[in-house]
Every structure is written in structure tokens, then in C-alpha cells.
Design a protein around this motif. Structure first.
Motif, PDB file in Angstrom:
ATOM      1  N   LEU A  70      12.187  50.701  44.091  1.00  0.00           N
ATOM      2  CA  LEU A  70      12.917  51.134  45.277  1.00  0.00           C
ATOM      3  C   LEU A  70      13.912  52.217  44.899  1.00  0.00           C
ATOM      4  O   LEU A  70      14.463  52.204  43.802  1.00  0.00           O
ATOM      5  N   SER A  71      14.161  53.131  45.844  1.00  0.00           N
ATOM      6  CA  SER A  71      15.088  54.225  45.573  1.00  0.00           C
ATOM      7  C   SER A  71      16.540  53.778  45.612  1.00  0.00           C
ATOM      8  O   SER A  71      17.300  53.989  44.668  1.00  0.00           O
ATOM      9  N   SER A  72      16.944  53.191  46.736  1.00  0.00           N
ATOM     10  CA  SER A  72      18.379  52.981  46.939  1.00  0.00           C
ATOM     11  C   SER A  72      18.630  51.884  47.964  1.00  0.00           C
ATOM     12  O   SER A  72      19.150  52.140  49.046  1.00  0.00           O
ATOM     13  N   ALA A  73      18.255  50.674  47.610  1.00  0.00           N
ATOM     14  CA  ALA A  73      18.437  49.549  48.533  1.00  0.00           C
ATOM     15  C   ALA A  73      19.915  49.290  48.810  1.00  0.00           C
ATOM     16  O   ALA A  73      20.274  48.759  49.861  1.00  0.00           O
ATOM     17  N   ARG A  74      20.786  49.677  47.886  1.00  0.00           N
ATOM     18  CA  ARG A  74      22.224  49.466  48.084  1.00  0.00           C
ATOM     19  C   ARG A  74      22.764  50.404  49.156  1.00  0.00           C
ATOM     20  O   ARG A  74      23.613  50.010  49.962  1.00  0.00           O
ATOM     21  N   ASN A 101      15.560  48.621  41.464  1.00  0.00           N
ATOM     22  CA  ASN A 101      16.199  49.539  42.395  1.00  0.00           C
ATOM     23  C   ASN A 101      16.920  50.578  41.535  1.00  0.00           C
ATOM     24  O   ASN A 101      17.987  50.302  40.986  1.00  0.00           O
ATOM     25  N   HIS A 102      16.327  51.781  41.389  1.00  0.00           N
ATOM     26  CA  HIS A 102      16.868  52.717  40.400  1.00  0.00           C
ATOM     27  C   HIS A 102      18.153  53.407  40.860  1.00  0.00           C
ATOM     28  O   HIS A 102      18.930  53.860  40.031  1.00  0.00           O
ATOM     29  N   SER A 103      18.412  53.478  42.167  1.00  0.00           N
ATOM     30  CA  SER A 103      19.627  54.136  42.673  1.00  0.00           C
ATOM     31  C   SER A 103      19.847  55.496  42.012  1.00  0.00           C
ATOM     32  O   SER A 103      20.961  55.859  41.650  1.00  0.00           O
ATOM     33  N   TYR A 104      18.753  56.239  41.826  1.00  0.00           N
ATOM     34  CA  TYR A 104      18.775  57.590  41.284  1.00  0.00           C
ATOM     35  C   TYR A 104      19.226  57.657  39.823  1.00  0.00           C
ATOM     36  O   TYR A 104      19.751  58.667  39.374  1.00  0.00           O
ATOM     37  N   PRO A 106      17.603  57.642  36.174  1.00  0.00           N
ATOM     38  CA  PRO A 106      16.355  57.673  35.400  1.00  0.00           C
ATOM     39  C   PRO A 106      16.256  56.517  34.406  1.00  0.00           C
ATOM     40  O   PRO A 106      15.176  55.956  34.211  1.00  0.00           O
ATOM     41  N   GLU A 107      17.373  56.161  33.805  1.00  0.00           N
ATOM     42  CA  GLU A 107      17.369  55.070  32.826  1.00  0.00           C
ATOM     43  C   GLU A 107      16.969  53.753  33.480  1.00  0.00           C
ATOM     44  O   GLU A 107      16.179  52.980  32.917  1.00  0.00           O
ATOM     45  N   HIS A 128      10.896  54.774  46.451  1.00  0.00           N
ATOM     46  CA  HIS A 128      10.038  55.822  45.923  1.00  0.00           C
ATOM     47  C   HIS A 128      10.418  56.035  44.462  1.00  0.00           C
ATOM     48  O   HIS A 128      11.531  55.712  44.064  1.00  0.00           O
ATOM     49  N   ALA A 129       9.518  56.638  43.672  1.00  0.00           N
ATOM     50  CA  ALA A 129       9.843  56.928  42.276  1.00  0.00           C
ATOM     51  C   ALA A 129      10.861  58.054  42.189  1.00  0.00           C
ATOM     52  O   ALA A 129      10.866  58.970  43.009  1.00  0.00           O
ATOM     53  N   LEU A 130      11.712  57.983  41.190  1.00  0.00           N
ATOM     54  CA  LEU A 130      12.692  59.046  40.967  1.00  0.00           C
ATOM     55  C   LEU A 130      12.050  60.216  40.232  1.00  0.00           C
ATOM     56  O   LEU A 130      12.174  61.368  40.641  1.00  0.00           O
ATOM     57  N   GLU A 131      11.351  59.926  39.133  1.00  0.00           N
ATOM     58  CA  GLU A 131      10.690  60.954  38.339  1.00  0.00           C
ATOM     59  C   GLU A 131       9.275  60.486  38.015  1.00  0.00           C
ATOM     60  O   GLU A 131       9.085  59.419  37.414  1.00  0.00           O
TER      61      GLU A 131
END
Length: 354
Positions: A70-74, A101-104, A106-107, A128-131
Motif C-alpha cells: 500500500l502507498s499511504s494508508a496513514r 505500507n511504504h508511506s513513500y 523506499p527502504e 501502489h508500488a513506490l519504485e
């Protein structure tokens, strides 16, 4: 006769059906009559049967687990709704779910993908994927990848969400109420870190412009205002506030209705309208997008609805088709689901039109 060690055979015996019929109901595969399905489900409850997932995984050489990015559920409740829909559809079919939930970050995305690989997930869903480079280890491992809403990985399956039906309904509803000057406030492609070709927000703006033309509104009177989607920092103003301020300060582009590209943007728009003493909907009408938080705003917001349940079912249809197969020869590469419009209290006649 509830038992901690009840078997599928116990369920079949209790329901007075064959073990094959009981298995079809429990694993949600194959046709079973409504009567037999009811009897098996009642027997599952009365016996206390619980599937042995570890044994099933060993027998089928599958983990019955999925990865969800997930991109940014927060920041955006849209992703919370997506997560719930996919998780529910997966659970109904006997799958568990690992989520990152990567929240933008990359790590965070890289670490999440490593976790998916370590657990041997059967497939991974991206929203969605970040990279995209971070997703390549999954593809190299032969793990099916399913993208929701944005498609920029060639090897991935794709669940497309068609904005046209919902947007057409929104513009038509406003036009029928006498609105001739309608604005769209949405995200600009270059401001999205997870953009990609033809991403969702650009499609929403295009759908708006097509609907404006379809219903005979003058494009010059229906501006499209695009900008950042999320706040730059936790204390920054909502992007919808900034974009609505830009729109309302341009007196050459006075409008009587606004369609937002998300409920998050709509929330900021409502704040600006309130501060300027503009009443919704008597002074200006507002429609959101996603229907993720629209009913909790004031007034309760009309919104273009994302078909969450259909998204979850479409994702799982891909999972069941792709798992254990050569994904290059899968029958279906894309499935499409459609938006719709839900009407609440934020739409009214255009001022002075009636």
C-alpha cells in the motif's frame, strides 16, 4: 459435537454430504447446491472444524499467503478501504495476508518485499508500488504480481478502475441542476511519486473533460486545477485547501460546483469554502472521489464510488488463475471494474438557475 480436532470427514458426516462436497464448500471451489452449502457451513460451526493451513500448504506446495503493498494508508483512507476489501476477499478463499505500507519510503518497500519472499507468498498485490525496481525480485522469483489502478509493470496483471461511469454521472447530475461552470481539482502527474503511464489521477481529469464535452458544457467555463495530492509535512495545510484557494482567487474562473479527485482533496476544499462563508450546497456544490470518508464530512458529501468489493474479487480471480502457472501464458491480463456516484447532501441547484 464441537471438537478441537474435528476433521473434514467429520464435517461431511455431520452435513450428510460427501467429503468432496465438504471440501468444495470449505475451500470455495467448484459448484455446490445452496442447500448442501448451508448444511456444510452449519456442520463447520457445530463441529468447530478449523482447516489445517500448514498441512494444506505442504500438500499443495503453496503458502496460501499473499503480499499487499500500500502507498499511504496513514494519509489516505482510500488505501484502508482497498486493504479491507482485498483482505476480506482473500480470507473468504482461505488466504492470509502480509501487508507493507511504504508511506513513500523506499527502504520500507524493500524490507516488505524481502518479507514476502521469506514467507514464500503465492502472489503480491500492488496499490501502489513506490519504485518498480523494488518489485523485480518478486518477478524474478516467478511470483505473480497484480497491480490495482496503475499499470506500469509489464509482467503484472492489472485491475483497472474505470472513472468514466462515475464521472459522467457526477457531471450530468450537476448539469441537470443548472450548473454550467464546474471545476475539477485533482492531482498533477509529476507530483505523484508512484505515477507511471496513464495513472489513475490523470485518467480522472481526462474523464471529467470528456464528461463536460458530452453534456454540452463549455470547456472554457470548466477549469481543471491540478497540484500536490498529500501535505508536504504533518503540519502543512491539506492540498485541497491550497488548490481551492487558487481556484476561488481567480475571479475569471468563478464556478458553482467543484468535483474533487479524491475525498482527501474534497475535505480541504470544504474547509476553504467554510472559511469564506460559502454554504454547501446552496452557494456551491461539491462532489468527492473514492467514497472513503465522504459520509463523515459536513455536509455529508456526494462522491464517486470506488467499487471496493469488485476490486477485491478481481484481485483474487487473478490470484486463483495465476498461482502455480506460468504467468506469461495466463488467460487474462486485465480486468476492469467501474465507478458509480452516490448522492448525499452536497449537491444543489446552481445559484440563480431556478
Amino acid at each position: 459435537m464441537r471438537s478441537q480436532t474435528a476433521t473434514m470427514a467429520d464435517v461431511a458426516r455431520e452435513a450428510q454430504v460427501s467429503p468432496t462436497t465438504a471440501a468444495r464448500v470449505i475451500h470455495n471451489r467448484g459448484y455446490v447446491s445452496d442447500e448442501n452449502r448451508k448444511r456444510v457451513l452449519e456442520a463447520v460451526e457445530s463441529t468447530g472444524y478449523r482447516p489445517n493451513l500448514q498441512a494444506r500448504s505442504l500438500r499443495m506446495q503453496r503458502s496460501y499467503s499473499l503480499g499487499l503493498v500500500l502507498s499511504s494508508a496513514r494519509e489516505n483512507p482510500f488505501y484502508t478501504h482497498i486493504s479491507h476489501a482485498i483482505r476480506t476477499a482473500a480470507s473468504d478463499r482461505g488466504f492470509s495476508m502480509l501487508t507493507v505500507n511504504h508511506s513513500y519510503s523506499p527502504e520500507a518497500e524493500v524490507n516488505g518485499i524481502k518479507q514476502f519472499l521469506e514467507h514464500g507468498v503465492d502472489a503480491t498485490i500492488l496499490c501502489h508500488a513506490l519504485e518498480n525496481k523494488n518489485i523485480q525480485p518478486l518477478i524474478q522469483a516467478g511470483i505473480p504480481v497484480i497491480q490495482v489502478e496503475r499499470h506500469d509493470i509489464e509482467q503484472a496483471y492489472f485491475v483497472a478502475i474505470d472513472p468514466d461511469p462515475g464521472m459522467r454521472a457526477a457531471v450530468k447530475t450537476l448539469a441537470d441542476e443548472g450548473h454550467k461552470r464546474v471545476a475539477f481539482i485533482g492531482a498533477r502527474a509529476t507530483d505523484l511519486k508512484d505515477g507511471g503511464p496513464g495513472h489513475a489521477e490523470q485518467r480522472r481529469a481526462e474523464a471529467f473533460q470528456q464528461a463536460v464535452s458530452l453534456y454540452g458544457l463549455d470547456e472554457q467555463d470548466c477549469p481543471v486545477v491540478l497540484g500536490e495530492y498529500f501535505p508536504r509535512s504533518p503540519n502543512d495545510m491539506l492540498p485541497g485547501r491550497r488548490l481551492a484557494t487558487m481556484l476561488l482567487d481567480d475571479h475569471r474562473r468563478a464556478v458553482t460546483a467543484i468535483i474533487a479527485g479524491s475525498d482527501i482533496l474534497a475535505a480541504g476544499i470544504l474547509q476553504v469554502l467554510y472559511e469564506r462563508g460559502l454554504n454547501v450546497p446552496s452557494d456551491i456544490s461539491v462532489i468527492g472521489y473514492d467514497d472513503s470518508m465522504a459520509q463523515f464530512l459536513s455536509p455529508a458529501l456526494s462522491s464517486i464510488v470506488q467499487p471496493y468489493r469488485a476490486i477485491g474479487d478481481s484481485v483474487m480471480a487473478f490470484v486463483e488463475e495465476a498461482v502455480g502457472q506460468d504467468t506469461s501464458s495466463a488467460k487474462t491480463r486485465e480486468r476492469s471494474v467501474s465507478t458509480s456516484l452516490v448522492l448525499r447532501n452536497s449537491i444543489g441547484p446552481a445559484p440563480g438557475s431556478f
